[in-house]
Design a protein around this motif. Structure first.
Motif: not given
Length: 198
Positions: A194-198
């Protein structure tokens, strides 16, 4: 959107891991189930299978005769490679269409036992390998697949890419070894994606 592959040998518990991701709202593509669907519903592939394996490939009601197909390829590496070369390109296309339908998600998962053998890893941004020790895998499979003997299970495992190879090629490892709790490992990866794609 990230495309995350999840793989591991028979009996490691890939399905259990993907269920946890699914409970978190992550779309999961089951390559094995979709390959069966594609073999039934993709007319071009049906014709390729018929011309390769003969009319016995499908039953009178049009269902794929999996027992017959398995009997044709299981102990014949060339025929198995031929079957995979027919099926895998159609499954790759099916996955791309499926992934596009989930473009609103941060990431999707593709579960595939043959992630490397089918070259499906080339479609993925990252790979998770699920690992379990051999003795645990055999114990699980004897309970799950009551029609199989320990010798049958070992024969299947020997035909698959080694766990060491899968781990060395993956970016992430989930240990499903009855020692380390599974859910915290999945939650940590979920947050990372989720963080990598936020």
């Amino acid at each position: 959107m990230l495309k995350i592959g999840i793989t591991g040998g028979i009996g490691v518990g890939k399905t259990m891991v993907t269920r946890v991701f699914a409970l978190l709202g992550v779309p999961v593509y089951d390559s094995d189930a979709r390959a069966k669907w594609v073999m039934h519903h993709n007319e071009a592939l049906r014709q390729e299978l018929l011309s390769t394996y003969g009319p016995e490939t499908f039953t009178e009601t049009g269902e794929l005769d999996r027992v017959y197909v398995a009997s044709q390829v299981f102990n014949n590496p060339q025929k198995l490679a031929q079957l995979n070369s027919l099926v895998h390109p159609h499954v790759r296309n099916d996955f791309e269409a499926w992934a596009a339908s989930h473009a609103d998600k941060a990431y999707v998962l593709k579960e595939a036992a043959l992630m490397y053998e089918s070259e499906a890893w080339k479609q993925m941004d990252q790979i998770i390998t699920v690992f379990a020790p051999l003795e645990i895998r055999i114990k699980r499979l004897l309970l799950r697949d009551t029609h199989r003997t320990e010798a049958d299970i070992k024969a299947i495992i020997e035909k698959q890419l080694s766990e060491e190879e899968k781990i060395s090629r993956a970016q992430h490892v989930v240990y499903n070894d009855d020692q380390q709790p599974l859910i915290p490992q999945v939650l940590k990866l979920h947050e990372q994606f989720l963080t990598a794609n936020s």
